[in-house]
Design a protein around this motif. Structure first.
Motif, PDB file in Angstrom:
ATOM      1  N   ILE A 195      29.211  33.908  43.136  1.00  5.59           N
ATOM      2  CA  ILE A 195      29.746  35.247  42.903  1.00  5.59           C
ATOM      3  C   ILE A 195      30.866  35.541  43.881  1.00  5.59           C
ATOM      4  O   ILE A 195      31.891  36.136  43.524  1.00  5.59           O
ATOM      5  N   PHE A 196      30.692  35.108  45.142  1.00 10.04           N
ATOM      6  CA  PHE A 196      31.738  35.311  46.149  1.00 10.04           C
ATOM      7  C   PHE A 196      32.998  34.548  45.774  1.00 10.04           C
ATOM      8  O   PHE A 196      34.119  35.021  46.016  1.00 10.04           O
ATOM      9  N   GLU A 197      32.840  33.373  45.183  1.00  7.82           N
ATOM     10  CA  GLU A 197      34.010  32.594  44.762  1.00  7.82           C
ATOM     11  C   GLU A 197      34.787  33.308  43.654  1.00  7.82           C
ATOM     12  O   GLU A 197      36.007  33.163  43.551  1.00  7.82           O
ATOM     13  N   TYR A 198      34.070  34.064  42.836  1.00 12.99           N
ATOM     14  CA  TYR A 198      34.708  34.779  41.728  1.00 12.99           C
ATOM     15  C   TYR A 198      34.973  36.249  42.079  1.00 12.99           C
ATOM     16  O   TYR A 198      35.171  37.071  41.189  1.00 12.99           O
ATOM     17  N   LYS A 199      34.987  36.562  43.354  1.00 12.96           N
ATOM     18  CA  LYS A 199      35.132  37.965  43.764  1.00 12.96           C
ATOM     19  C   LYS A 199      36.444  38.573  43.307  1.00 12.96           C
ATOM     20  O   LYS A 199      36.517  39.771  43.008  1.00 12.96           O
ATOM     21  N   GLN A 200      37.501  37.760  43.221  1.00  5.16           N
ATOM     22  CA  GLN A 200      38.807  38.303  42.855  1.00  5.16           C
ATOM     23  C   GLN A 200      38.823  38.843  41.425  1.00  5.16           C
ATOM     24  O   GLN A 200      39.329  39.936  41.175  1.00  5.16           O
ATOM     25  N   ILE A 201      38.236  38.093  40.492  1.00 10.33           N
ATOM     26  CA  ILE A 201      38.237  38.587  39.111  1.00 10.33           C
ATOM     27  C   ILE A 201      37.277  39.771  38.953  1.00 10.33           C
ATOM     28  O   ILE A 201      37.497  40.637  38.106  1.00 10.33           O
ATOM     29  N   LEU A 202      36.235  39.822  39.790  1.00 10.25           N
ATOM     30  CA  LEU A 202      35.348  40.986  39.758  1.00 10.25           C
ATOM     31  C   LEU A 202      36.062  42.226  40.297  1.00 10.25           C
ATOM     32  O   LEU A 202      35.909  43.324  39.757  1.00 10.25           O
ATOM     33  N   ILE A 203      36.854  42.039  41.344  1.00 13.09           N
ATOM     34  CA  ILE A 203      37.629  43.156  41.896  1.00 13.09           C
ATOM     35  C   ILE A 203      38.656  43.635  40.877  1.00 13.09           C
ATOM     36  O   ILE A 203      38.830  44.846  40.658  1.00 13.09           O
ATOM     37  N   GLU A 204      39.353  42.687  40.249  1.00 11.49           N
ATOM     38  CA  GLU A 204      40.350  43.053  39.233  1.00 11.49           C
ATOM     39  C   GLU A 204      39.688  43.798  38.073  1.00 11.49           C
ATOM     40  O   GLU A 204      40.216  44.797  37.577  1.00 11.49           O
ATOM     41  N   GLY A 205      38.535  43.326  37.631  1.00 17.84           N
ATOM     42  CA  GLY A 205      37.823  43.994  36.550  1.00 17.84           C
ATOM     43  C   GLY A 205      37.353  45.379  36.948  1.00 17.84           C
ATOM     44  O   GLY A 205      37.409  46.317  36.142  1.00 17.84           O
ATOM     45  N   THR A 206      36.930  45.526  38.201  1.00 18.54           N
ATOM     46  CA  THR A 206      36.497  46.838  38.691  1.00 18.54           C
ATOM     47  C   THR A 206      37.662  47.829  38.698  1.00 18.54           C
ATOM     48  O   THR A 206      37.498  48.993  38.313  1.00 18.54           O
ATOM     49  N   LEU A 207      38.836  47.381  39.122  1.00 17.31           N
ATOM     50  CA  LEU A 207      40.007  48.258  39.141  1.00 17.31           C
ATOM     51  C   LEU A 207      40.407  48.685  37.729  1.00 17.31           C
ATOM     52  O   LEU A 207      40.782  49.844  37.505  1.00 17.31           O
TER      53      LEU A 207
END
Length: 229
Positions: free
Chosen positions: A4-16
């Motif tokens: 999940i930490f490795e994919y944190k960037q796409i999770l952040i982008e999706g959250t925004l």
């Protein structure tokens, strides 16, 4: 957890994307809600009936169906109208715009009931007194109606906002790369879908928790004088 930490960037982008979608939908729903509330309180029967039909329509049609109608049917209808009139060419409604329009339209109906009840809760004597001293309708709304209406509307408004935030997940079905879409894609590719959905749940809890804190502060601001009394 490491995945999940490795994919944190796409999770952040999706959250925004999810937050942007929710905020813009909220602004549209507030505008439609105010217009709907005043339509339902209008002395003109036709205007009042239009407001009632608006809320009845939204309550009767599932949110997902409206999403599909606006995304797939809206651009087709607009393009056909443009072709018949010659005023414009092909209209492309992207997923984000379809989400904003749909959620704003849906929650505008709920907000209209919220604002209608809040306006009716403002003592009519205060509005009549404001008109008697020569205030214009806009001054009456800004100085007398609005501050009290906000206090009465906040409990229902808070509930509508929290439901709206959760409803943003519907937009993933039409391909918008929001939090749910990105998490589902990452979870499917890593075969850890359950873990990514837990992460999505935590993010939504954080958003709604912060929203609740902010709206409670707004409620304290508008209710300060009443509580002192």
């Amino acid at each position: 957890m490491d995945v999940i930490f490795e994919y944190k960037q796409i999770l952040i982008e999706g959250t925004l994307v999810t937050i942007s979608l929710a905020v813009l939908s909220l602004l549209l729903s507030i505008a439609l809600g105010l217009m709907g509330a005043y339509a339902k309180l209008s002395p003109k029967r036709g205007v009042r009936r239009a407001g009632e039909l608006y809320t009845l329509f939204v309550r009767s049609v599932p949110d997902l169906v409206l999403m599909m109608l606006i995304f797939y049917g809206g651009q087709t209808l607009m393009s056909q109208v443009g072709a018949l009139t010659g005023l414009w060419g092909y209209i492309d409604i992207n997923q984000f715009m379809a989400g904003v329009l749909t959620l704003g339209f849906i929650f505008g109906a709920y907000m209209s009931e919220t604002f209608r009840g809040a306006i009716l809760a403002v003592p009519s004597g205060q509005i009549e007194a404001a008109k008697a001293v020569g205030m214009t309708p806009s001054q009456v709304f800004r100085i007398v109606t609005w501050p009290q209406m906000v206090r009465f509307a906040l409990p229902s408004f808070t509930n509508n906002w929290l439901v709206l935030v959760k409803s943003t997940a519907l937009v993933s079905v039409i391909g918008l790369h929001d939090l749910v879409w990105n998490a589902f894609t990452a979870g499917r590719s890593t075969h850890m879908l359950f873990s990514f959905m837990i992460a999505v749940m935590v993010i939504y809890l954080i958003i709604t928790g912060l929203s609740d804190v902010i709206l409670r502060a707004v409620d304290r601001k508008y209710a300060a004088g009443v509580r002192k009394a």
